[in-house]
Design a protein around this motif. Structure first.
Motif, short mmCIF file in Angstrom:
data_model
loop_
_atom_site.label_atom_id
_atom_site.label_comp_id
_atom_site.label_asym_id
_atom_site.label_seq_id
_atom_site.Cartn_x
_atom_site.Cartn_y
_atom_site.Cartn_z
N THR A 105 0.78 -1.30 0.07
CA THR A 105 -0.39 -0.43 0.26
C THR A 105 0.72 1.03 0.36
OG1 THR A 105 -0.49 0.26 2.09
CG2 THR A 105 -1.44 -0.99 1.50
N VAL A 106 0.34 2.39 -0.44
CA VAL A 106 1.00 3.52 -0.50
C VAL A 106 0.13 4.66 0.46
CG1 VAL A 106 0.20 4.17 -2.26
CG2 VAL A 106 2.08 5.89 -2.06
N ASP A 107 0.42 5.00 1.25
CA ASP A 107 -0.14 5.98 2.43
C ASP A 107 -0.01 7.78 1.40
OD1 ASP A 107 -0.61 4.62 4.51
OD2 ASP A 107 1.46 5.56 5.43
N ILE A 108 -1.76 8.84 1.37
CA ILE A 108 -1.77 9.08 0.20
C ILE A 108 -2.74 10.35 1.66
CG2 ILE A 108 -3.38 10.65 -1.28
CD1 ILE A 108 -1.85 8.23 -3.09
N ASP A 109 -1.72 11.22 2.37
CA ASP A 109 -2.84 12.34 3.07
C ASP A 109 -3.90 13.17 2.11
OD1 ASP A 109 -1.81 10.80 4.73
OD2 ASP A 109 -0.85 13.24 5.25
N LEU A 110 -5.46 12.90 2.58
CA LEU A 110 -6.30 13.82 1.65
C LEU A 110 -6.91 14.98 2.77
CD1 LEU A 110 -8.08 10.60 0.73
CD2 LEU A 110 -7.09 12.34 -0.67
N ARG A 111 -7.18 15.58 2.58
CA ARG A 111 -7.15 17.06 2.99
C ARG A 111 -8.82 17.09 2.45
NH1 ARG A 111 -4.98 21.86 1.38
NH2 ARG A 111 -6.91 22.14 -0.56
N ILE A 112 -10.01 16.68 3.65
CA ILE A 112 -11.56 17.37 3.23
C ILE A 112 -11.78 18.76 3.75
CG2 ILE A 112 -13.50 16.56 3.78
CD1 ILE A 112 -12.03 14.16 5.72
N ASP A 113 -11.68 18.81 2.30
CA ASP A 113 -12.69 20.20 1.95
C ASP A 113 -14.08 20.96 1.87
OD1 ASP A 113 -9.31 21.29 0.69
OD2 ASP A 113 -9.80 20.35 -1.03
N LYS A 114 -14.60 19.69 2.13
CA LYS A 114 -15.51 20.16 1.84
C LYS A 114 -16.36 19.06 2.47
CE LYS A 114 -20.48 21.11 -1.12
NZ LYS A 114 -20.82 22.21 -1.70
N VAL A 115 -17.66 18.46 3.44
CA VAL A 115 -17.93 17.31 3.48
C VAL A 115 -19.11 17.21 2.44
CG1 VAL A 115 -19.29 15.90 4.94
CG2 VAL A 115 -17.36 17.65 6.14
N ILE A 116 -18.82 16.20 1.82
CA ILE A 116 -19.97 15.65 1.10
C ILE A 116 -20.12 14.07 1.40
CG2 ILE A 116 -20.33 15.24 -1.07
CD1 ILE A 116 -18.37 17.11 -2.18
N ALA A 117 -21.30 13.81 1.60
CA ALA A 117 -22.05 12.83 1.77
C ALA A 117 -20.87 11.47 0.83
CB ALA A 117 -23.09 12.05 2.43
N ASN A 118 -21.19 10.18 1.60
CA ASN A 118 -20.42 9.08 0.11
C ASN A 118 -20.02 9.39 -0.48
OD1 ASN A 118 -21.93 7.14 1.25
ND2 ASN A 118 -24.09 8.14 0.53
N ALA A 119 -18.30 10.78 -0.28
CA ALA A 119 -17.97 11.44 -1.55
C ALA A 119 -16.59 10.00 -1.67
CB ALA A 119 -16.84 11.87 -0.71
N ALA A 120 -17.09 10.01 -2.97
CA ALA A 120 -15.99 8.89 -3.49
C ALA A 120 -15.00 8.74 -4.46
CB ALA A 120 -16.86 7.88 -4.54
N GLY A 121 -13.62 7.44 -4.09
CA GLY A 121 -12.88 7.99 -5.44
C GLY A 121 -12.33 6.19 -5.39
N THR A 122 -11.66 5.64 -6.31
CA THR A 122 -10.90 4.56 -6.94
C THR A 122 -10.01 4.73 -6.88
OG1 THR A 122 -10.76 4.86 -9.99
CG2 THR A 122 -13.12 4.92 -8.41
#
Length: 523
Positions: free
Chosen positions: A426-443
């Motif tokens: 695995t690789v660690d990526i830090d994500l900043r939550i700019d806006k709370v969106i229910a079920n925000a999805a990436g892949t």
């Protein structure tokens, strides 16, 4: 002893090419700590009366830096009358400020990294006409650049008797199924006019090729055969041979091909090579727990004395190809993540791949298929910390010039060149939550298509995509992850590339590029 990490050392050897170079993560330096330069030059044994050898120093810095006026100075006054040092035809900007000193400067800007870079300022080391067997001396190599303190390393240079070790030129071809046992010859010939007093075979075997029996004069690392040392004298014009038994691992991918081979070094040249490995934090392993392996045909044995160097290393390599029969595939599974947080929070996502087997995947040979990990950043978030093993992706082109750069919406990452059964990377990526969106999805998508040859025989393609869910309202879908950075090697204590490839970097096996069926993986 060098202090930089093993993985950066290997990157500097050029063994794993662009991927490893892109993936070495810079260490966090103390604030205001000065940048330090470093250099390493191989211990070298030269054959008396020969044309000598070409080599270059390994150069590095305590953190990535762009330098101006990079200079390497070779001080060989201690070798006066023994060895001459001259610039290689590819090296320019050199002058001789005094007898026995060569200084070469590149006026252009050069990037230096924490992993060692080779190939700059190559020189020819030539024994003088009066240099005799047993002559020794020191070569002091100093690196400097504008605004930075210089650093030095002293290498041992020896002149020895010239011999010509040789291996069979033809390739050995074998067929086996996973788990099968087979034998292959180990043959040493003396193609010169001088008796060879001992020799060492250095093996470069794919992970699947494992010794069926251990010997006390051979070394093993994590169960893999690395070297075999022999004291027998091989007379000029004579040959000797033994048979080694191997087992093909049950986790070998099939159908396919596995590759291996061995390279002969004189006893003195192996001492040089072993010093090089130890400086990088490596070991050729430990002696086996079995009997002594002999090379029959000549009964007499004498202790080697003085030094010997090979006059023609082009004929030292022998290779084998194992055609793997049957069907034994692998199921790679994408690993996503499920994260929660408030606006402004930074959350860490461990994303990558797991091999559910039953076969291990070895991508360490150039031209072999590779798998890619494409990561689409979830909506409403920004990637603020990305490892340098990942590069922004535009269309199907990864931008390695900006490897590790935050802010992209899509990245392509490469896993290790070997993925064992049950192993997660695995690789660690830090994500900043700019806006709370229910079920925000990436892949996370593995086995992604690209312009290079890819691994396309996944047993279950349906699990090649996993979601990165941020603030999910229900269900999972994120897949299971495993914290920690994407490893450079699946086995941290072992050599991540074959010793043959390290021979290439050490300057005692440059001919391997032409002799090997395949070179090491380059992304």
């Amino acid at each position: 002893m060098l202090t930089h990490s093993t993985r950066r050392w290997l990157a500097g050897l050029g063994v794993a090419g662009a991927f490893v170079a892109a993936s070495a993560s810079p260490a966090v330096a103390a604030e205001e700590a000065p940048i330090e330069l470093g250099a390493y030059f191989n211990d070298t044994t030269l054959a008396a009366g020969s044309e000598g050898k070409i080599d270059s120093p390994l150069l590095f810095a305590s953190e990535p830096v762009v330098v101006q006026g990079l200079t390497v100075t070779y001080d060989y006054r201690n070798l006066d009358g023994v060895v001459d040092i001259t610039p290689d035809s590819s090296t320019w900007g050199c002058e001789t400020p005094e007898a026995g000193v060569l200084a070469c400067t590149d006026p252009f800007e050069i990037d230096l990294y924490e992993w060692a870079s080779g190939g700059l300022f190559s020189v020819v080391m030539t024994p003088t006409a009066k240099a005799a067997d047993g002559a020794t001396g020191n070569l002091k190599v100093t690196v400097s650049a504008e605004g930075l303190a210089p650093a030095s390393h002293t290498a041992k240079v020896r002149v020895g008797e010239g011999v010509d070790l040789a291996a069979p030129g033809e390739e050995t071809n074998i067929s086996s199924a996973p788990g099968g046992t087979f034998s292959a010859p180990l043959t040493l010939s003396n193609a010169g006019k001088t008796d060879a007093k001992g020799a060492v075979a250095v093996f470069d075997l794919d992970h699947s090729i494992r010794p069926d029996k251990q010997f006390s004069n051979c070394t093993y690392d994590d169960g893999r055969l690395r070297t075999c040392a022999f004291s027998e004298v091989t007379a000029a014009g004579k040959a000797r041979s033994a048979s080694l038994s191997y087992t093909l691992g049950k986790d070998t991918y099939a159908p396919g091909n596995e590759y291996g081979g061995y390279n002969w070094l004189t006893v003195a040249e192996f001492e040089d090579f072993n010093a090089y490995l130890q400086a990088g934090g490596y070991s050729v392993g430990k002696p086996g727990d079995g009997p002594v392996l002999s090379l029959p045909e000549a009964p007499s044995k004498v202790a080697a004395r003085g030094f010997q160097a090979d006059t023609d290393p082009m004929n030292n390599w022998s290779s084998m190809t194992i055609k793997v029969n049957g069907k034994n595939g692998a199921d790679l599974v994408a690993l996503g993540a499920q994260l929660t947080g408030d606006a402004g929070d930074v959350v860490k996502a461990a994303l990558g791949v797991r091999n559910d087997g039953p076969a291990a995947l070895d991508f360490s040979r150039g031209g072999s298929p590779v798998t890619k990990i494409d990561i689409a950043v979830p909506q409403g978030t920004t990637a603020v910390k990305v490892p340098e093993v990942c590069a922004p992706l535009e269309g199907d082109q990864q931008d390695w010039e900006n490897a590790g750069k935050p802010g992209a919406k899509l990245y392509r990452c490469y896993p290790d060149v070997f993925i064992g059964v049950g192993e997660k990377q695995t690789v660690d990526i830090d994500l900043r939550i700019d806006k709370v969106i229910a079920n925000a999805a990436g892949t996370v998508t593995i086995n992604a298509k690209c312009e290079c040859e890819g691994f396309t025989d996944d047993l279950k393609p349906a699990n090649d995509v996993a979601k990165i869910l941020v603030n999910a309202t229900g269900g999972s879908g994120g897949g299971d992850g495993d914290g920690g950075s994407l490893p450079i090697t699946g086995q941290s204590t072992g050599l991540i590339a074959g010793l043959g490839a390290l021979l290439l970097a050490a300057g005692v096996g440059g001919y391997l590029v032409a002799k090997r069926r395949r070179t090491r993986f380059v992304a």
